[in-house]
Structures are given as structure tokens and as C-alpha cells.
Design an enzyme around this catalytic site. Structure first.
Site, short mmCIF file in Angstrom:
data_model
loop_
_atom_site.label_atom_id
_atom_site.label_comp_id
_atom_site.label_asym_id
_atom_site.label_seq_id
_atom_site.Cartn_x
_atom_site.Cartn_y
_atom_site.Cartn_z
N LYS A 86 -44.78 0.40 -20.04
CA LYS A 86 -44.02 -0.76 -19.56
C LYS A 86 -42.79 -0.37 -18.74
CE LYS A 86 -43.33 -2.38 -23.73
NZ LYS A 86 -44.22 -1.55 -24.58
N THR A 87 -42.01 0.56 -19.27
CA THR A 87 -40.74 0.89 -18.61
C THR A 87 -40.98 1.51 -17.25
OG1 THR A 87 -39.64 1.21 -20.74
CG2 THR A 87 -38.61 2.21 -18.81
N GLU A 115 -39.33 -5.92 -18.37
CA GLU A 115 -40.20 -5.28 -19.34
C GLU A 115 -40.38 -6.23 -20.51
OE1 GLU A 115 -39.92 -1.32 -22.18
OE2 GLU A 115 -38.86 -1.35 -20.27
#
Length: 477
Positions: free
Chosen positions: A122-123, A166
Site C-alpha cells: 500500500k505505502t 493509503e
């Protein structure tokens, strides 16, 4: 400067408990940028709390009921326990208490919301999208769980009409968002301490997909079985789905086909094709992309970002140029230093798939050199559930030292420690103290070797132990 943004937050006050945390600090910064009065508290001072104070956030160290303004909306994460004195006083007074994700949604009011979800990736993916959109002139607002060099933070209030965030599935809070575009990098089981089963974990992603606004788009990885099942459910709900992946590895025909992949220690090259007919994107030629971050997982992340850029109306060649500008995020295979040919990296990997991807990335960068890992497991439940998987992933390294479990929000489980992983790996060592583990690991790394401190907890602070040990060895040689 930001006339098109909603200004209603300028009349509101927020107090964030645990304001120094990665996710909470981003929300604090964005709320302050939107004109709200923001205060917060944390257990101890840090560079993050100092940065927030410099931005005008009133930060208190330690948790005390006296820190909470009586007229504030109190913002919490799942990690904040009911016994916390600040949360307790807010409940007693009848103050509004909202989850961090709800506060983030408030900060995104009036913007096209792009949510990046998945058990891992995600990041990096959200950071990659933010940078690429910025390079394309869209100047998005950003809420990412890692520091982006371009902003010096994980938060940025841009002048454009897009908000990139995110989206955290760990507590189900990502269902508080209503994205125009949603990226799901994978739906690989995690957080089973909360969800119990794979089916329950996958079901919350379907709930997340339901939150996509009418006419919006879901972008999923065709190489991940859980993501493909999500895509099928979303299509049944009438949601437009775009999938991406490499042909041989994909479990369905991807809409965005990744081909001609060339991996190197410095990055990668590949080509993106629109493999399925789509009247909205007809006539787009194959697009060549060069990345400055290594690893095949980043090739897939870039394909998702490219697809999201197209959904937002950015030209494919502009997205490709923007992707080439991405240099990574903090704690995602982050270079920390070099002494006499030995290099130190730090990585946030805390799921078996992430661990394997990080070690493969280290292999590319190391070339003929060795790879040593100091791994700090994150959560007792995750260690117990995935011990065998962690062992298989860590075994990809040449040398493995495992240190004590980082408990985070959990209480210790009697009789469980990190040796449940280390004893399954031939030659691995369990050293409970992470600083001692780092020093021992440093002594094993030969010239041209790489050492990676790895985990989502405090192991990131051990880099100084490694660099100091190497420097001392050099002085004594």
C-alpha cells in the site's frame, strides 16, 4: 491558494491521541493544513512530534485527560484502548470520537479520492501514485504511511483535485472511504487475529469495493488469487474493474498487460499494453516505463499506478515519465549507509510475502554479495499464525537473526517467542535483544554484503548499531 477546497474544517478543533504514529501524524498534518485547530498527544517525543509542533499542532507528551480540549472532536486509532485517560474523559463528556480514517475522509472533502488498499504494497503504491501525479502536474493531496522525499512527509495538501490515500484494512476502517478510484494490490490473508478466516478477510474487501462511488473504478492485481476473487465479486456488483499483471503469472486475462520486464539492481524496464478492448482508452499505444526502484513487486505496483493515472485522465506517457521520478519511501528498502563496501538497508516488511519480496530485492542489489537479515516479528498473533511462512521467506537470505517480537497493540502470549521462527531455518539464530542482534549480524557481513534490518516495529532504530560496529572495525583494522 486552495479556494476549491472545502473550508468548513477551519471552524473545527480536533485532538488526536497517539499523534506521533505514522498514520495519525499524517491526518494531523492534513487537518492543520485544511485550517482546523489541531492538538494531540503521544507517549514520547520524536522527530514526528517535533515536526508537527513546527507546523502549529499543539503536541503534549504523555497521556492525560487535561490535554483534551472540551470542544474537540477526538480522533483515535484501533490501537487506543478504552482505558486511555484522554479517550475516557472524552467519552465521559460526551464528545464526538471518530476513527482516524473518518478524520482522513473529512480532510479529503471535495476532492477525487483514490484509495490504495491491500495486505501489502500500500505505502509504496500510494507513494508512487502521488509522485507520478505530481510530476504530471496534478499536485495531489496525499496521506501515505511513509515519508516521501518529495514532501519530507507522508502528508501533502496539494492544489489539485485528487486526494491519494493509503487505505488500512487491518481494522476494517477503510470502509469509511468513498473512493472514485480504488487500487487493491492483493488480498492475501493477514490480520487473522481480527478476521479469523480467509473468507472473512476477503469479505471486508468486497465491502470496501461497494464503497466505490458510482462510475468509479476498481484496479486489482491479476496475479493474486484473492484480488481476482474480489474482481469477480465487484463485477457482479456492477463495478468497473481493471486488472493488471504479467501474462504467464496472471490468473485472469489482465486489462493492463506487463511485458518485456528487465530487472536490475538499480531498477527495472518494462512495457505496458492495454490487452482488453475498452472504448474509454482505445488507441493507446504500448508504453515503455523505467523505474528507479528495483524488484518485480515494484513493476506490478507501477502497473497499478499507470492504470489509476489513466482513470484520472492523465496521458499514459505522462504517467510513465512520472513513474521514473519515484525514488521510494522511507523504510521500504531504504538505504541507510555504507562502510567499506558493506551496505545497510531498512525495510518495513512484516508479512511473509513482503519479507520474501524484500529479500529478493536485496539479492538484486547485492549482486554476488551476501544478504543478512535482522528480523523483528510484528505482533504475537501474526508470529504464531505465519511462523512457517516467515521461515520459508527468511530462508532466502544467507544469514538470518531473529529478535524479540514487537507486541504493538497486543499483550504477550505466554510461551511464544521468536524462536518459533528461527528454529525452522537452518543456521538461523534467535537473539532477543534487537541491539545485540544488530551488532552480531554486523560482524557476519563480508565486504560487498548487504544487511537489512526488517520489521514494522522498533528494529528500525538498530541501524546505528550496525554502522557504528562497521566503523569501529574499520578503525581497528
Amino acid at each position: 491558494m486552495f479556494e476549491h477546497h472545502d473550508t468548513s474544517l477551519a471552524t473545527r478543533r480536533f485532538h488526536l491521541i497517539g499523534v506521533g504514529g505514522a498514520g495519525m501524524s499524517v491526518v494531523a498534518e492534513l487537518l492543520a493544513d485544511r485550517g482546523a485547530q489541531v492538538s494531540g498527544s503521544d507517549r514520547e517525543a520524536s522527530r514526528v512530534t517535533e515536526h508537527l509542533a513546527d507546523l502549529g499542532v499543539k503536541v503534549s507528551i504523555g497521556h492525560d485527560a487535561a490535554h483534551v480540549p472540551s470542544d474537540a472532536t477526538v480522533v483515535v486509532s484501533t490501537a487506543i484502548r478504552p482505558s486511555n485517560p484522554e479517550l475516557a474523559i472524552a467519552r465521559t463528556r460526551g464528545q464526538e470520537v471518530i476513527h482516524r480514517s473518518e478524520a482522513l475522509a473529512l480532510a479529503a472533502t471535495g476532492l477525487s479520492f483514490v484509495a490504495v488498499a491491500g495486505a501489502h504494497g500500500k505505502t509504496t503504491t500510494s507513494g508512487m501514485l502521488a509522485v507520478a501525479l505530481g510530476q504530471a502536474g496534478r499536485d495531489p493531496s496525499v496521506a501515505v504511511g511513509g515519508v516521501l522525499p518529495e514532501y519530507g512527509s507522508g502528508a501533502h495538501l496539494g492544489s489539485g483535485d485528487v486526494f491519494v490515500a493509503e487505505a488500512d484494512e487491518s481494522d476494517g476502517s477503510f470502509v469509511n472511504y468513498q473512493p472514485s478510484v480504488a487500487i487493491v494490490t492483493n488480498v492475501e490473508p493477514d490480520h487473522l487475529d481480527r478476521y479469523g478466516t480467509r473468507d472473512a478477510f476477503e469479505a471486508v474487501f468486497v465491502d470496501f469495493a461497494r464503497r466505490i462511488v458510482p462510475g468509479g473504478q476498481l484496479i486489482v492485481c491479476a496475479e493474486d488469487a484473492g484480488a481476482v476473487r474480489l474482481a469477480q465479486s465487484a463485477r457482479d456488483l456492477g463495478i468497473r474493474v481493471v486488472s493488471y499483471g504479467r501474462g504467464p503469472q496472471s490468473l485472469e486475462e489482465p486489462s493492463v498487460l506487463v511485458s518485456d520486464v528487465e530487472l536490475s539492481r538499480d531498477g527495472s524496464r518494462f512495457t505496458l499494453f492495454l490487452a482488453c478492448a475498452d472504448p474509454d482508452v482505445s488507441g493507446i499505444p504500448p508504453t515503455d516505463v523505467e523505474l528507479s526502484v528495483p524488484g518485480e513487486h515494484n513493476v506490478l505496483n507501477a502497473a497499478a499506478v499507470w492504470a489509476a493515472g489513466l482513470a484520472l485522465g492523465v496521458a499514459p506517457e505522462q504517467m510513465a515519465r512520472g513513474l521514473s521520478a519515484f525514488t521510494g519511501t522511507a523504510r521500504r528498502f531504504e538505504f541507510r549507509g555504507e562502510v567499506a563496501g558493506r551496505r545497510l538497508f531498512d525495510d518495513y516488511a512484516h508479512h511473509p510475502t513482503e519479507v520474501a519480496a524484500a529479500i529478493r530485492q536485496a539479492r538484486l542489489v547485492a549482486g554476488s554479495g551476501t544478504v543478512t537479515v535482522v528480523f523483528q516479528p510484528h505482533l504475537y498473533s501474526r508470529t504464531r499464525i505465519f511462523a512457517d511462512d516467515f521461515a520459508r521467506s527468511l530462508a532466502l537470505a544467507d544469514t538470518v537473526i531473529v529478535t524479540d517480537i514487537y507486541a504493538a497493540r497486543e499483550d504477550p502470549e505466554p510461551g511464544l517467542d521468536s524462536s518459533v521462527i528461527s528454529r525452522k531455518i537452518p543456521g538461523a539464530v534467535f537473539i532477543p535483544d534487537m541491539h545485540e542482534a544488530a551488532r552480531v549480524a554486523a560482524s557476519t557481513v563480508p565486504r560487498d554484503g548487504i544487511l537489512v534490518t526488517m520489521g514494522a516495529g522498533s528494529v528500525t532504530t538498530c541501524g546505528e548499531d550496525v554502522l557504528r560496529a562497521w566503523s569501529q572495525e574499520l578503525e581497528e583494522a
